[in-house]
Scaffold this motif. Structure first.
Motif, short mmCIF file in Angstrom:
data_model
loop_
_atom_site.label_atom_id
_atom_site.label_comp_id
_atom_site.label_asym_id
_atom_site.label_seq_id
_atom_site.Cartn_x
_atom_site.Cartn_y
_atom_site.Cartn_z
N SER A 1 0.84 -1.19 0.00
CA SER A 1 0.00 0.00 0.00
C SER A 1 0.88 1.24 0.00
CB SER A 1 -0.90 0.02 1.24
OG SER A 1 -1.78 -1.10 1.22
N ARG A 2 0.29 2.34 -0.43
CA ARG A 2 1.04 3.59 -0.54
C ARG A 2 1.70 4.00 0.77
NH1 ARG A 2 -1.70 9.09 -2.98
NH2 ARG A 2 0.23 10.26 -3.33
N HIS A 3 1.00 3.82 1.88
CA HIS A 3 1.54 4.26 3.16
C HIS A 3 2.72 3.40 3.61
CE1 HIS A 3 -1.18 1.04 4.55
NE2 HIS A 3 -0.36 0.93 5.57
N GLN A 4 3.00 2.30 2.88
CA GLN A 4 4.11 1.42 3.24
C GLN A 4 5.37 1.68 2.40
OE1 GLN A 4 1.83 -2.20 2.45
NE2 GLN A 4 1.92 -2.72 4.63
N LEU A 5 5.33 2.70 1.55
CA LEU A 5 6.44 2.92 0.62
C LEU A 5 7.78 3.13 1.32
CD1 LEU A 5 4.70 5.17 -2.07
CD2 LEU A 5 5.76 2.93 -2.47
N LEU A 6 7.79 3.89 2.39
CA LEU A 6 9.05 4.14 3.09
C LEU A 6 9.55 2.90 3.82
CD1 LEU A 6 8.42 7.75 4.43
CD2 LEU A 6 10.03 7.05 2.65
N ASP A 7 8.64 2.14 4.41
CA ASP A 7 9.03 0.88 5.04
C ASP A 7 9.58 -0.09 3.99
OD1 ASP A 7 8.23 1.90 7.44
OD2 ASP A 7 6.42 0.70 7.61
N ALA B 1 11.11 0.76 1.20
CA ALA B 1 12.46 1.23 0.85
C ALA B 1 13.46 0.87 1.94
CB ALA B 1 12.45 2.73 0.61
N ALA B 2 13.03 0.94 3.19
CA ALA B 2 13.92 0.59 4.31
C ALA B 2 14.35 -0.87 4.23
CB ALA B 2 13.21 0.87 5.63
N LEU B 3 13.42 -1.72 3.81
CA LEU B 3 13.72 -3.15 3.74
C LEU B 3 14.49 -3.54 2.47
CD1 LEU B 3 10.25 -4.46 4.94
CD2 LEU B 3 12.41 -4.84 6.13
N SER B 4 14.00 -3.10 1.32
CA SER B 4 14.57 -3.58 0.06
C SER B 4 15.45 -2.57 -0.65
CB SER B 4 13.43 -3.99 -0.89
OG SER B 4 12.64 -2.89 -1.25
N GLY B 5 15.49 -1.31 -0.15
CA GLY B 5 16.32 -0.30 -0.77
C GLY B 5 15.69 0.28 -2.03
N ALA C 1 7.76 -7.02 0.34
CA ALA C 1 6.31 -6.92 0.16
C ALA C 1 5.58 -7.99 0.97
CB ALA C 1 5.97 -7.05 -1.33
N GLU C 2 6.12 -9.20 0.99
CA GLU C 2 5.49 -10.28 1.75
C GLU C 2 5.49 -9.96 3.24
OE1 GLU C 2 7.73 -13.70 0.61
OE2 GLU C 2 6.61 -14.02 -1.26
N LEU C 3 6.60 -9.44 3.73
CA LEU C 3 6.68 -9.08 5.15
C LEU C 3 5.69 -7.98 5.49
CD1 LEU C 3 10.56 -9.14 5.58
CD2 LEU C 3 8.94 -10.55 6.87
N LEU C 4 5.58 -6.98 4.62
CA LEU C 4 4.68 -5.87 4.89
C LEU C 4 3.21 -6.26 4.75
CD1 LEU C 4 6.71 -2.98 3.23
CD2 LEU C 4 6.20 -3.25 5.67
N ARG C 5 2.92 -7.19 3.87
CA ARG C 5 1.53 -7.68 3.79
C ARG C 5 1.13 -8.42 5.05
NH1 ARG C 5 2.72 -8.61 -1.75
NH2 ARG C 5 3.32 -10.76 -1.34
N THR C 6 2.09 -9.12 5.64
CA THR C 6 1.81 -9.90 6.84
C THR C 6 1.79 -9.03 8.10
OG1 THR C 6 2.85 -11.85 5.86
CG2 THR C 6 2.56 -11.86 8.26
N ALA D 1 8.00 -1.45 11.97
CA ALA D 1 8.03 -1.62 13.43
C ALA D 1 7.42 -2.96 13.84
CB ALA D 1 7.29 -0.47 14.11
N ASN D 2 6.30 -3.32 13.22
CA ASN D 2 5.66 -4.60 13.55
C ASN D 2 6.53 -5.79 13.17
OD1 ASN D 2 3.42 -3.28 14.52
ND2 ASN D 2 2.17 -3.61 12.69
N ILE D 3 7.24 -5.65 12.05
CA ILE D 3 8.13 -6.74 11.61
C ILE D 3 9.19 -6.99 12.67
CG2 ILE D 3 9.91 -7.37 9.93
CD1 ILE D 3 8.21 -5.80 7.82
N TYR D 4 9.80 -5.92 13.16
CA TYR D 4 10.85 -6.10 14.17
C TYR D 4 10.28 -6.56 15.51
CZ TYR D 4 14.80 -4.67 11.35
OH TYR D 4 15.79 -4.65 10.41
N ASN D 5 9.06 -6.17 15.81
CA ASN D 5 8.44 -6.65 17.04
C ASN D 5 8.12 -8.14 16.97
OD1 ASN D 5 8.48 -4.17 18.35
ND2 ASN D 5 6.46 -3.57 17.59
N ALA D 6 7.97 -8.65 15.73
CA ALA D 6 7.63 -10.07 15.55
C ALA D 6 8.81 -10.87 15.02
CB ALA D 6 6.45 -10.17 14.58
N ILE D 7 10.01 -10.37 15.18
CA ILE D 7 11.18 -11.00 14.56
C ILE D 7 11.40 -12.43 15.05
CG2 ILE D 7 12.92 -10.20 16.23
CD1 ILE D 7 14.70 -9.52 13.77
N ASP D 8 10.97 -12.72 16.28
CA ASP D 8 11.14 -14.07 16.82
C ASP D 8 10.18 -15.08 16.19
OD1 ASP D 8 9.04 -12.71 18.04
OD2 ASP D 8 9.11 -13.96 19.84
#
Length: 252
Positions: A162-168, A170-174, A192-197, A202-209
């Motif tokens: 989604s548009r609001h995820q563009l910066l996240d 870029a942070a992940l994939s450059g 994209a798969e990580l952000l869809r989930t 921030a949520n990705i790093y909170n769920a890294i385990d």
């Protein structure tokens, strides 16, 4: 309502120049660019128009990350020499310019943000999809060469986010075009798969385990690079420009 047409000057002239048979012909470039500006004004009927240009100072992004935009094709020498005269001629025809200290992108973003906040409308003329992160009321982007608005839905579909995820994203994939690094081993598909989930960085790093060990290790090792990449990709909207909108009122 004020409607400001913000033209990404270098984006426009370099693409017009690239299409010319003779890339040394600055007179032809001037004529073609003026014709493009008049066409844009006729189509969008702005109350104000400004052409924004890159400056010569080193970008804060390059100071932060020396490889930023590394390998980018330099401006043709003919354009570098002829640009000051071109800008003067554009102003004589009613198309005034604003020079950035370094990159024009942050100046364009700041202009659009301030106009949106004051109840006006901004139209950014550029093919640079980085402006898509400006999810602002009454701010839209026009592609002069495709003769259409930037299709946000198509961009979201292409990237799988989604548009609001563009910066996240870029942070992940450059961003290979600007040499923004992203996390090593995390490509666009994985990002994209990580952000869809998980919806956000921030949520990705909170769920890294909860992630697989290999992917979790890449993310853990790349946390600082992700922060850096996010910062590099994010447009500034709070510059002190010291200009007045009235300076760019369009006159017949």
């Amino acid at each position: 309502m004020n409607r400001l047409l913000i033209i990404d000057g270098m984006n426009l002239v370099r693409r017009i120049l690239a299409a010319q048979p003779d890339q040394q012909d600055m007179q032809a470039l001037e004529q073609r660019t003026l014709a493009a500006c008049r066409k844009l004004c006729q189509h969008h009927q702005p109350s104000h128009v400004v052409m924004v240009w890159d400056g010569t100072e080193m970008s804060w992004r390059k100071q932060l990350y020396p490889d930023y935009k590394k390998g980018r094709k330099p401006m043709p020498e003919s354009l570098a020499q002829g640009l000051p005269t071109l800008i003067e001629h554009f102003a004589s025809q009613g198309f005034n310019s604003l020079m950035a200290d370094s990159e024009a992108d942050d100046v364009i973003a700041t202009l659009a943000y301030k106009l949106s906040q004051s109840g006006g409308e901004a139209i950014i003329v550029s093919t640079d999809k980085g402006f898509a992160q400006l999810n602002l009321k009454s701010v839209n982007q026009w592609d002069y060469f495709a003769n259409q608005w930037l299709d946000i839905a198509a961009l979201e579909h292409k990237l799988g986010i989604s548009r609001h995820q563009l910066l996240d994203f870029a942070a992940l994939s450059g961003d290979s075009g600007n040499k923004i690094p992203g996390i090593s081993g995390i490509g666009p598909k994985s990002a994209a798969e990580l952000l869809r989930t998980y919806r956000s960085l921030a949520n990705i790093y909170n769920a890294i385990d909860k992630l697989g060990p290999k992917q979790a290790q890449k993310l853990a090792e790349g946390r600082d690079i992700a922060r850096l990449s996010y910062k590099l990709a994010k447009l500034k909207t709070d510059l002190s420009l010291h200009v007045r909108l009235s300076d760019y009122r369009l006159r017949n």
